[in-house]
Design a protein around this motif. Structure first.
Motif, short mmCIF file in Angstrom:
data_model
loop_
_atom_site.label_atom_id
_atom_site.label_comp_id
_atom_site.label_asym_id
_atom_site.label_seq_id
_atom_site.Cartn_x
_atom_site.Cartn_y
_atom_site.Cartn_z
N GLY A 158 0.80 -1.22 0.00
CA GLY A 158 0.00 0.00 0.00
C GLY A 158 0.83 1.27 0.00
N HIS A 159 2.10 1.14 0.42
CA HIS A 159 2.94 2.33 0.48
C HIS A 159 4.15 2.22 -0.43
CE1 HIS A 159 0.47 4.30 3.48
NE2 HIS A 159 0.21 3.06 3.86
N HIS A 160 4.03 1.41 -1.47
CA HIS A 160 5.07 1.53 -2.50
C HIS A 160 4.60 2.57 -3.51
CE1 HIS A 160 3.12 -1.49 -5.30
NE2 HIS A 160 3.81 -0.84 -6.21
N LYS A 168 -0.14 13.20 -2.01
CA LYS A 168 0.53 13.21 -0.71
C LYS A 168 -0.09 12.12 0.19
CE LYS A 168 2.47 16.70 2.21
NZ LYS A 168 2.09 17.02 3.52
N CYS A 169 0.76 11.34 0.84
CA CYS A 169 0.28 10.26 1.70
C CYS A 169 0.56 10.61 3.16
CB CYS A 169 0.98 8.96 1.34
SG CYS A 169 0.37 7.53 2.25
N TYR A 170 -0.27 10.10 4.07
CA TYR A 170 -0.06 10.39 5.50
C TYR A 170 1.30 9.89 5.98
CZ TYR A 170 -0.60 5.62 7.13
OH TYR A 170 -0.38 4.29 7.36
N CYS A 171 1.86 8.89 5.26
CA CYS A 171 3.13 8.30 5.70
C CYS A 171 4.32 9.21 5.42
CB CYS A 171 3.33 6.94 5.03
SG CYS A 171 3.85 7.03 3.31
N GLY A 172 4.08 10.32 4.71
CA GLY A 172 5.16 11.26 4.46
C GLY A 172 5.70 11.20 3.04
N GLY A 175 2.64 9.73 -3.70
CA GLY A 175 2.26 8.76 -4.74
C GLY A 175 2.12 7.32 -4.30
N CYS A 176 1.88 7.07 -3.00
CA CYS A 176 1.69 5.69 -2.53
C CYS A 176 0.43 5.07 -3.15
CB CYS A 176 1.52 5.65 -1.02
SG CYS A 176 2.98 6.12 -0.11
N VAL A 177 0.46 3.76 -3.35
CA VAL A 177 -0.70 3.00 -3.86
C VAL A 177 -1.97 3.39 -3.11
CG1 VAL A 177 -1.69 0.68 -4.06
CG2 VAL A 177 0.71 1.05 -4.63
ZN LIG Z 1 2.22 6.10 2.06
#
Ligand SMILES: [Zn+2]
Length: 290
Positions: A158-160, A168-172, A175-177
C-alpha cells in the motif's frame, strides 16, 4: 491444543475459540469503546479471552489481530486508526496480564493467513493477500506461514510508490498506492472528476455509461494493475486474494485482472486474482492461526 483468536477492530473486538481441527467452539464480540482509552481495551481483551478459556477443555494458544503495524524496532504499535494504541506496548501488556505468550500481527497478515488456510487460497502455497479498504495493505503467506521479512514490512504494498510526483500520503511520501486505490481515495477522485459526492457502491453502478465514469474506471484499473503487476514481478505468487470494501467491485476480477496481466513482465501470466471467501471473519480466524 485449542486456539483463541482475537480481532481488535476500531468498533468491535471479536473473539473465537477453535479446536485442534479448526472447528469453531465459541464465537463472541463486544464493542471496542475506544473513548475509554488503552487500559479499557486491555481489560476488554482479557475478559474476552477468559470467557473463551472457560469453554475450552484443553490448553489454548492466543493470537491477536491488531489494527496497525507492530514496530520490530520498539515492539510498539504504529500506524493505527485506533488512536489510543499508537506508541503502546500492546503485545507485552497483554502477555503480562494474561500470563501467557501470545502472537500478534497486523490485520493484513491475519487476513492472508486466514484465506490461505481456510478461504479462497486454500489450495495454494504462496499467497499474496490484499486489503483494499479505508487503507491499503497486504500480506504474504508461504506454505501456511506469514512471511514477515527482516524488518516486518513484507507485503506492505500500500505504500510503495505508484507515481513519483503523486498524491501526498499520510506516511510522508508521495504517490503511494493507498492514495489512489483505497476506498476514500477512489471516492475523492470521483468527486474531483464529476463534482458529486457518492459512495463507491453508488459510483460503480453505471460506471460504463459516461465518459467521466470510463475515465475514472480506467485510471483506477491502471493504478490497481501497476501495483499488483509489481508484486507479481517480484513475488510471482500462486494466487492473489482481495479483501476489504473495494474488493466487492466485480470488474476487478475480469477487466482488472486483464489490466494486471498486461503489465506483468512475462509471456505467461496466469496468476488467479480471487475474491476473499471469509469476509469480515478473516481477521478473527487469521489471529487464531498465527
Ligand atoms: Zn504512504
Amino acid at each position: 491444543m485449542n486456539k483463541i483468536g482475537i480481532d481488535l477492530g476500531g468498533t468491535k473486538i471479536e473473539g473465537i475459540l477453535l479446536d485442534d481441527k479448526l472447528n469453531v467452539i465459541e464465537r463472541t464480540r463486544i464493542p471496542t469503546q475506544q473513548e475509554k482509552g488503552y487500559k479499557s481495551i486491555i481489560d476488554s481483551i482479557v475478559s474476552l479471552v477468559d470467557a473463551l478459556k472457560t469453554k475450552s477443555n484443553d490448553t489454548v494458544s492466543i493470537g491477536v489481530s491488531a489494527p496497525g503495524a507492530i514496530s520490530k524496532k520498539t515492539g510498539l504499535i504504529k500506524n493505527s486508526n485506533t488512536q489510543c494504541l499508537i506508541g503502546m506496548p500492546l503485545k507485552d501488556d497483554l502477555q503480562v496480564t494474561l500470563n501467557q505468550k501470545i502472537s500478534m500481527d497486523n490485520d493484513a497478515n491475519c487476513f492472508t493467513i486466514a484465506e490461505a488456510t481456510l478461504g479462497a487460497a486454500k489450495e495454494h502455497n504462496v499467497v499474496f493477500g490484499v486489503i483494499m479498504g479505508t487503507g491499503v495493505g497486504g500480506g504474504i503467506v508461504i506454505n501456511g506461514n506469514v512471511h514477515r521479512g527482516r524488518t516486518y514490512i513484507a507485503g506492505e504494498w500500500g505504500h510503495h510508490t505508484l507515481r513519483i510526483d503523486g498524491n501526498k500520503c499520510y506516511c510522508g511520501k508521495l504517490g503511494c498506492v493507498e492514495t489512489y486505490i483505497s476506498g476514500p481515495a477512489l471516492e475523492k477522485r470521483w468527486t474531483k472528476l464529476s463534482g458529486k459526492t457518492e459512495s463507491l457502491a453508488s459510483i460503480i453502478k453505471n460506471i460504463d455509461d459516461t465518459t467521466i465514469g470510463l475515465q475514472w474506471k480506467k485510471e483506477f484499473l491502471e493504478n490497481f494493475a501497476i501495483g499488483l503487476a509489481n508484486v507479481i514481478d517480484i513475488l510471482d505468487p500462486d494466487v492473489i486474494v482481495l479483501g476489504g470494501g473495494v474488493s466487492n467491485i466485480p470488474f476487478l476480477y475480469d477487466e482488472g485482472r486483464d489490466y494486471v496481466y498486461d503489465k506483468v513482465f512475462s509471456d505467461l501470466v496466469e496468476t488467479p486474482i480471487l475474491k476473499n471467501q471469509l469476509g469480515d471473519s478473516a481477521g478473527v480466524f487469521g489471529a487464531s492461526l498465527l
